[in-house]
Scaffold this active site. Structure first.
Site, PDB file in Angstrom:
ATOM      1  N   GLU A  33      -5.993  -1.074  -6.995  1.00 11.10           N
ATOM      2  CA  GLU A  33      -5.053  -0.221  -7.722  1.00 11.10           C
ATOM      3  C   GLU A  33      -3.992  -1.105  -8.376  1.00 11.10           C
ATOM      4  O   GLU A  33      -3.315  -1.870  -7.698  1.00 11.10           O
ATOM      5  CB  GLU A  33      -4.371   0.765  -6.772  1.00 11.10           C
ATOM      6  CG  GLU A  33      -5.316   1.795  -6.194  1.00 11.10           C
ATOM      7  CD  GLU A  33      -4.657   2.664  -5.132  1.00 11.10           C
ATOM      8  OE1 GLU A  33      -4.994   3.866  -5.066  1.00 11.10           O
ATOM      9  OE2 GLU A  33      -3.813   2.157  -4.368  1.00 11.10           O
TER      10      GLU A  33
ATOM     11  N   SER B 220       0.818  -1.210   0.000  1.00 11.85           N
ATOM     12  CA  SER B 220       0.000   0.000   0.000  1.00 11.85           C
ATOM     13  C   SER B 220       0.850   1.256   0.000  1.00 11.85           C
ATOM     14  O   SER B 220       0.331   2.350  -0.222  1.00 11.85           O
ATOM     15  CB  SER B 220      -0.912   0.016   1.230  1.00 11.85           C
ATOM     16  OG  SER B 220      -0.134   0.028   2.425  1.00 11.85           O
TER      17      SER B 220
ATOM     18  N   HIS C  20      -2.918  -3.471  -5.412  1.00 15.99           N
ATOM     19  CA  HIS C  20      -3.284  -3.025  -4.071  1.00 15.99           C
ATOM     20  C   HIS C  20      -4.773  -3.184  -3.820  1.00 15.99           C
ATOM     21  O   HIS C  20      -5.595  -2.426  -4.343  1.00 15.99           O
ATOM     22  CB  HIS C  20      -2.861  -1.560  -3.872  1.00 15.99           C
ATOM     23  CG  HIS C  20      -3.197  -1.028  -2.519  1.00 15.99           C
ATOM     24  ND1 HIS C  20      -3.530   0.290  -2.297  1.00 15.99           N
ATOM     25  CD2 HIS C  20      -3.271  -1.650  -1.304  1.00 15.99           C
ATOM     26  CE1 HIS C  20      -3.794   0.457  -1.007  1.00 15.99           C
ATOM     27  NE2 HIS C  20      -3.638  -0.694  -0.388  1.00 15.99           N
TER      28      HIS C  20
ATOM     29  N   ASN D 262      -4.141   6.314  -1.181  1.00 11.94           N
ATOM     30  CA  ASN D 262      -3.364   6.748  -0.013  1.00 11.94           C
ATOM     31  C   ASN D 262      -2.682   8.093  -0.240  1.00 11.94           C
ATOM     32  O   ASN D 262      -2.471   8.855   0.711  1.00 11.94           O
ATOM     33  CB  ASN D 262      -2.335   5.687   0.368  1.00 11.94           C
ATOM     34  CG  ASN D 262      -2.963   4.544   1.146  1.00 11.94           C
ATOM     35  OD1 ASN D 262      -4.052   4.682   1.697  1.00 11.94           O
ATOM     36  ND2 ASN D 262      -2.287   3.410   1.184  1.00 11.94           N
TER      37      ASN D 262
END
Length: 352
Positions: free
Chosen positions: A209, A174, A197, A247
């Site tokens: 992702e 991540s 991800h 993120n």
């Protein structure tokens, strides 16, 4: 019902009937990348490679979920579930999957027979050589072990020597650079190395992702994008940048809320900061509530890595309150105390 491991029934090799690949650039909204702009859309050779056999590494919080949703797909014939920690970690992962399936059966979302058949696709193993060609190998290996670059690089170095040259490697990281991990494997393997991800809880969250490095081959990317579609996930293709998409947007947002708390900008503290984003921006939960849910140690770990690698990037800063809470062991929901008190999954009053 689900307490025993059911041996997988390995089916005959599968001939792909993958759907048409669209031709577009990396920045376009189409699902797949094209090998060449002149390739006709009805060319069989332009279709994404089919991923039918899956390996998963690490059967913890994320890994067992990836194993479960892969086994649930009718497009996947077998899943090799490996954990370098050995039998206890494998048993825990298997038990989590069994518990999840039991709940689905009890709610009428799956028949007992389907649940048994799904478990029957999974081979739990403590031996990495289960990924070797002599053992049948897998089309892809998805890694979900500890977020430590050196540990991951050592793992991939060993895995590279075990797997068939065409096996795709995919990391569920991540926060780490996919390119840095790929540097541990051969130049040939780097052409088939991506980030993949997933989000927690894997069984419920539909987004994935897909992280593309400068070395990866377009066909490998397309195969992974098609795989995500086959396991009923929305795949978003992104570059190998800090935090990827979610993120990179989310963590600085949470940091801003914590720095407001550090400065005393909002008299009502966490409760009012969260209320502002819920009532003013329509968010389902506020940033400090969400930070507790994610885990304050997890957020600090991500920020530590970004700040160390990008010290001149002003977007990456460390709030004082985050450092203090992690140092005190107040890590959020999982320990019962963070920015709020918690009773299991139920949030209580703010911590004064």
């Amino acid at each position: 019902m689900m307490s025993r491991i059911v041996k997988a029934n390995l089916l005959a090799p599968y001939t792909t009937t993958a759907s048409k690949k669209y031709h577009c650039s990396f920045r376009n909204s189409c699902r797949y990348l094209s090998v060449s702009s002149s390739s006709p859309c009805n060319d069989e050779s332009s279709k994404p490679r089919s991923i039918r056999t899956v390996g998963t590494v690490g059967q913890g919080l994320m890994g067992h979920g990836i194993t479960q949703i892969a086994a649930a797909s009718p497009h996947v014939v077998s899943v090799v579930a490996y954990d370098p920690s050995g039998i206890p970690a494998l048993d825990a992962g298997r038990d989590r999957i069994s518990s999840s399936l039991d709940k689905m059966v009890s709610r009428g979302k799956m028949t007992p027979e389907d649940a048994e058949a799904m478990l029957g696709k999974i081979i739990f193993t403590k031996d990495m050589d289960a990924f070797s060609p002599s053992a049948g190998g897998t089309d892809i290996v998805i890694e979900a072990i500890i977020e430590d670059l050196d540990i991951k690089k050592n793992f991939y170095r060993d895995l590279d020597s075990q797997c068939h040259s065409q096996t795709i490697f995919a990391s569920n990281t991540s926060s780490l650079s996919v390119g840095d991990m790929a540097a541990a494997v051969s130049s040939e393997r780097r052409q088939r190395f991506v980030g993949i991800h997933f989000f927690n809880p894997v069984q419920m969250m539909k987004l994935v992702e897909i992280v593309r490095t400068s070395d990866v081959d377009i066909e490998a990317v397309n195969a992974v994008m098609q795989f995500c579609e086959n396991i009923d996930r929305k795949a978003v293709l992104c570059a190998d940048t800090p935090g990827f998409v979610v993120n990179r947007l989310l963590v600085p947002f949470l940091v801003q809320a914590m720095e407001m708390l550090d400065r005393g900008d909002v008299a009502g503290g966490p409760r009012d900061i969260d209320a502002c984003m819920k009532l003013g921006a329509g968010h389902p939960m506020g940033p400090l509530h969400l930070a507790d849910y994610i885990g304050l140690d997890t957020l600090k770990f991500i920020l530590d890595g970004w700040i160390a690698r990008y010290p001149d990037n002003s977007n990456f800063s460390m709030p004082d309150c985050l450092v203090e809470k992690v140092k005190s062991g107040h890590l959020g929901r999982k320990v019962g105390k963070g920015f709020y008190y918690w009773n299991g999954g139920k949030r209580g009053d703010p911590v004064v």
